[in-house]
Design an enzyme around this catalytic site. Structure first.
Site, PDB file in Angstrom:
ATOM      1  N   ARG A 170       0.544  -0.825   0.418  1.00  0.00           N
ATOM      2  CA  ARG A 170      -0.040   0.009   0.008  1.00  0.00           C
ATOM      3  C   ARG A 170       0.415   1.395   0.241  1.00  0.00           C
ATOM      4  O   ARG A 170       0.743   2.314  -0.883  1.00  0.00           O
ATOM      5  CB  ARG A 170      -1.203   0.161   1.111  1.00  0.00           C
ATOM      6  CG  ARG A 170      -1.262  -0.813   1.358  1.00  0.00           C
ATOM      7  CD  ARG A 170      -2.762  -0.847   2.737  1.00  0.00           C
ATOM      8  NE  ARG A 170      -3.796  -1.006   3.172  1.00  0.00           N
ATOM      9  CZ  ARG A 170      -4.458  -2.191   3.449  1.00  0.00           C
ATOM     10  NH1 ARG A 170      -3.196  -3.111   3.859  1.00  0.00           N
ATOM     11  NH2 ARG A 170      -5.106  -2.520   3.796  1.00  0.00           N
ATOM     12  N   ILE A 171       1.691   1.602   0.640  1.00  0.00           N
ATOM     13  CA  ILE A 171       2.243   2.527   1.103  1.00  0.00           C
ATOM     14  C   ILE A 171       3.424   2.515   0.097  1.00  0.00           C
ATOM     15  O   ILE A 171       3.451   3.561  -0.602  1.00  0.00           O
ATOM     16  CB  ILE A 171       4.030   2.183   2.227  1.00  0.00           C
ATOM     17  CG1 ILE A 171       2.517   2.179   3.771  1.00  0.00           C
ATOM     18  CG2 ILE A 171       4.216   3.770   2.631  1.00  0.00           C
ATOM     19  CD1 ILE A 171       3.261   1.984   5.132  1.00  0.00           C
ATOM     20  N   SER A 264      10.835   2.022   5.276  1.00  0.00           N
ATOM     21  CA  SER A 264      10.607   0.451   5.668  1.00  0.00           C
ATOM     22  C   SER A 264      11.227   0.279   7.169  1.00  0.00           C
ATOM     23  O   SER A 264      10.321   0.880   8.450  1.00  0.00           O
ATOM     24  CB  SER A 264      10.887  -0.470   5.008  1.00  0.00           C
ATOM     25  OG  SER A 264      11.263  -1.668   4.898  1.00  0.00           O
ATOM     26  N   ARG A 265      11.996  -0.191   7.947  1.00  0.00           N
ATOM     27  CA  ARG A 265      12.767  -0.881   8.429  1.00  0.00           C
ATOM     28  C   ARG A 265      14.454  -1.138   8.378  1.00  0.00           C
ATOM     29  O   ARG A 265      14.553  -1.458   7.352  1.00  0.00           O
ATOM     30  CB  ARG A 265      12.250  -2.278   9.423  1.00  0.00           C
ATOM     31  CG  ARG A 265      10.999  -2.345   9.790  1.00  0.00           C
ATOM     32  CD  ARG A 265      10.731  -2.258  11.132  1.00  0.00           C
ATOM     33  NE  ARG A 265       9.696  -1.990  11.598  1.00  0.00           N
ATOM     34  CZ  ARG A 265       7.928  -0.837  11.447  1.00  0.00           C
ATOM     35  NH1 ARG A 265       8.856   0.348  10.767  1.00  0.00           N
ATOM     36  NH2 ARG A 265       7.306  -1.026  12.072  1.00  0.00           N
ATOM     37  N   ASP A 289      13.959   7.063   7.219  1.00  0.00           N
ATOM     38  CA  ASP A 289      13.135   7.795   8.537  1.00  0.00           C
ATOM     39  C   ASP A 289      13.531   6.834   9.722  1.00  0.00           C
ATOM     40  O   ASP A 289      12.460   6.669  10.407  1.00  0.00           O
ATOM     41  CB  ASP A 289      11.915   7.357   7.748  1.00  0.00           C
ATOM     42  CG  ASP A 289      11.178   7.775   8.569  1.00  0.00           C
ATOM     43  OD1 ASP A 289      11.455   8.701   9.368  1.00  0.00           O
ATOM     44  OD2 ASP A 289       9.816   7.306   9.217  1.00  0.00           O
ATOM     45  N   GLU A 294      17.793   1.416  16.125  1.00  0.00           N
ATOM     46  CA  GLU A 294      16.638   2.116  16.669  1.00  0.00           C
ATOM     47  C   GLU A 294      17.267   1.769  18.594  1.00  0.00           C
ATOM     48  O   GLU A 294      17.070   0.873  19.005  1.00  0.00           O
ATOM     49  CB  GLU A 294      15.148   2.328  16.246  1.00  0.00           C
ATOM     50  CG  GLU A 294      15.677   3.193  15.101  1.00  0.00           C
ATOM     51  CD  GLU A 294      14.064   3.528  14.478  1.00  0.00           C
ATOM     52  OE1 GLU A 294      12.449   3.372  14.873  1.00  0.00           O
ATOM     53  OE2 GLU A 294      14.051   2.829  13.184  1.00  0.00           O
ATOM     54  N   HIS A 312      12.513   8.143  12.530  1.00  0.00           N
ATOM     55  CA  HIS A 312      10.738   7.414  12.573  1.00  0.00           C
ATOM     56  C   HIS A 312       9.646   7.754  12.731  1.00  0.00           C
ATOM     57  O   HIS A 312       8.852   7.442  13.538  1.00  0.00           O
ATOM     58  CB  HIS A 312      11.204   5.904  13.243  1.00  0.00           C
ATOM     59  CG  HIS A 312      10.531   5.138  13.036  1.00  0.00           C
ATOM     60  ND1 HIS A 312      10.943   3.907  13.034  1.00  0.00           N
ATOM     61  CD2 HIS A 312       9.355   4.347  12.063  1.00  0.00           C
ATOM     62  CE1 HIS A 312      10.550   2.882  12.668  1.00  0.00           C
ATOM     63  NE2 HIS A 312       9.533   3.304  12.303  1.00  0.00           N
ATOM     64  N   SER A 315       4.609   8.007   9.328  1.00  0.00           N
ATOM     65  CA  SER A 315       3.069   8.055  10.024  1.00  0.00           C
ATOM     66  C   SER A 315       2.222   8.813  11.023  1.00  0.00           C
ATOM     67  O   SER A 315       1.302   9.052  11.412  1.00  0.00           O
ATOM     68  CB  SER A 315       2.566   6.809  11.014  1.00  0.00           C
ATOM     69  OG  SER A 315       3.075   6.492  11.837  1.00  0.00           O
TER      70      SER A 315
HETATM   71  C1  GLV Z   1       5.822   1.974  11.564  1.00  0.00           C
HETATM   72  O1  GLV Z   1       7.511   1.930  11.493  1.00  0.00           O
HETATM   73  C2  GLV Z   1       4.837   1.323  11.162  1.00  0.00           C
HETATM   74  O2  GLV Z   1       5.053  -0.170  10.923  1.00  0.00           O
HETATM   75  O3  GLV Z   1       3.705   1.445  11.470  1.00  0.00           O
HETATM   76  C1  GLV Z   2       1.173  -1.604   3.798  1.00  0.00           C
HETATM   77  O1  GLV Z   2      -0.064  -0.769   4.237  1.00  0.00           O
HETATM   78  C2  GLV Z   2       1.825  -1.916   2.966  1.00  0.00           C
HETATM   79  O2  GLV Z   2       1.284  -2.627   3.054  1.00  0.00           O
HETATM   80  O3  GLV Z   2       2.876  -0.838   2.411  1.00  0.00           O
END
Ligand code: GLV
Ligand code: GLV
Length: 364
Positions: A170-171, A264-265, A289, A294, A312, A315
């Site tokens: 999605r993102i 992402s991470r 981000d 972390e 981070h 959102s």
């Molecule tokens: C933020 O990093 C989340 O996963 O919502």
């Molecule tokens: C999160 O909502 C993703 O699928 O990127």
């Protein structure tokens, strides 16, 4: 830790490990007959504090991505009679979902409500890096500006360049739409399977604009994407296949003036290797981000001018952070009432006055 208790006479207790924005989530949960213990301290609890907070009886937890809900913590939840762990995040790599599943604890997350917010932050970091916004800000505050100069703080033009998107959930696909449609970029993307709706929409856009040489292409091999992209944007989920996906050999494949963004991470990038790459490639630009350890940063990262560092906050819009809280509450209510998991794509119905009788998002 300091705790604020709401509706203490109710029999089913919910632990929320942080105070969350908004109050709809609180009214939803109290009206549904829960008591709430909300930790009011703004720091990450230690593991022993987490175990203590869970206590002997806890029906549900609203937890944070900054907490590690490992096997020991999840077993403590099981012993406390917990039925739902609602992560206040879309990512849930901080939770031992296999153990939760074994113990019959539903693990829920907050997709959908933070998609555009996070994609917008990705765009912000992309341009902040490409156009050296943070460097300029520091330069001005240090009183170094002595007037307009032809070569001062030049950066990269992105218009009609090539975006390399890794992870098209999605993102990632929302970010790709913003970048491709906003700046007429080509798009190479890598994801486990092609995302035809996104692909067709972006191709249709280019056709409409008369960009006959533009391309939008799914690639199997990320090395190809790294070699050809001007912006490389990371949006994959963290899993064993994406840990250190970007490492020294892969950085060496990138254009020397590419812009790399990670939304992402942190573990998706070998951060030490990135520091070395940024040092030896001053035209390589980066926007981060998220970080590998972390809240710590790899040694040397914060001294480099060619990286923009965000905290981070992908959102962190006022809207998304309230809606994430609402979704956590509805996840708990949905599981407690045995509502089926929602299969629709948009979470908007859950933000309306009468949410649908579904559990918004169960991931395990
Ligand atoms: C933020 O990093 C989340 O996963 O919502
Ligand atoms: C999160 O909502 C993703 O699928 O990127």
């Amino acid at each position: 830790m300091q705790i604020k208790t709401i509706n203490p006479s109710a029999s089913k207790r919910i632990l929320c490990t942080k105070s969350l924005p908004g109050d709809r989530w609180i009214s939803l949960l109290t009206e549904a007959g829960f008591s709430l213990d909300i930790v009011t301290e703004e720091r990450v609890p230690s593991k022993s504090e987490l175990l203590e907070l869970v206590g002997d009886s806890c029906y549900a937890v609203i937890g944070q991505l900054s907490e590690t809900w490992d096997e020991e913590c999840v077993r403590k939840l099981g012993a406390a009679g917990c039925k739902v762990y609602a992560n206040y995040a879309v990512g849930y790599n901080n939770v031992d979902t296999a153990c939760a599943k074994e113990l019959g604890i539903a693990v829920c997350n907050t997709p959908g409500v933070l998609t555009h917010t996070t994609a917008e932050m990705g765009v912000a970091l992309t341009f902040a890096a490409a156009r050296r916004v943070a460097e300029g800000d520091k330069f001005m505050r240090e009183g170094k500006f002595s007037g307009w100069l032809p070569r001062l703080l030049r950066g990269n033009l992105l218009y009609r360049k090539t975006l390399g998107l890794i992870g098209a959930g999605r993102i990632g696909s929302s970010y790709a739409r913003m970048m491709v449609m906003g700046h007429q970029m080509n798009c190479l993307y890598a994801s486990p399977s092609p995302k035809l709706p996104m692909e067709n929409q972006l191709r249709e856009f280019h056709r409409f604009m008369g960009n006959s040489s533009a391309f939008v292409t799914h690639v199997e091999n990320i090395d190809t994407l790294l070699k050809e992209s001007d912006v490389i944007a990371l949006f994959p989920t963290l899993n064993p296949t994406t840990v250190h996906l970007i490492n020294a050999p892969r950085l060496a494949l990138c254009k020397s003036d590419a812009v790399l963004i990670n939304m992402s991470r942190g573990q998706v990038i070998d951060e030490k290797a990135l520091v070395e790459h940024l040092k030896t490639h001053p035209r390589f630009l980066c926007g981060l981000d998220v970080y590998e350890q972390e809240p710590d940063l790899a040694p040397g990262l914060s001294e480099l001018p060619n990286v923009v560092l965000a905290a981070h906050t992908g959102s962190a819009s006022y809207e998304a952070r309230e809606n994430m809280a609402t979704l956590c509450a509805l996840n708990i209510i949905g599981v407690s009432r045995e509502y089926p998991p929602f299969s629709g794509d948009s979470m908007d119905p859950f933000l309306a006055d009468s949410p649908p009788l579904f559990t918004p998002s169960v991931v395990a």
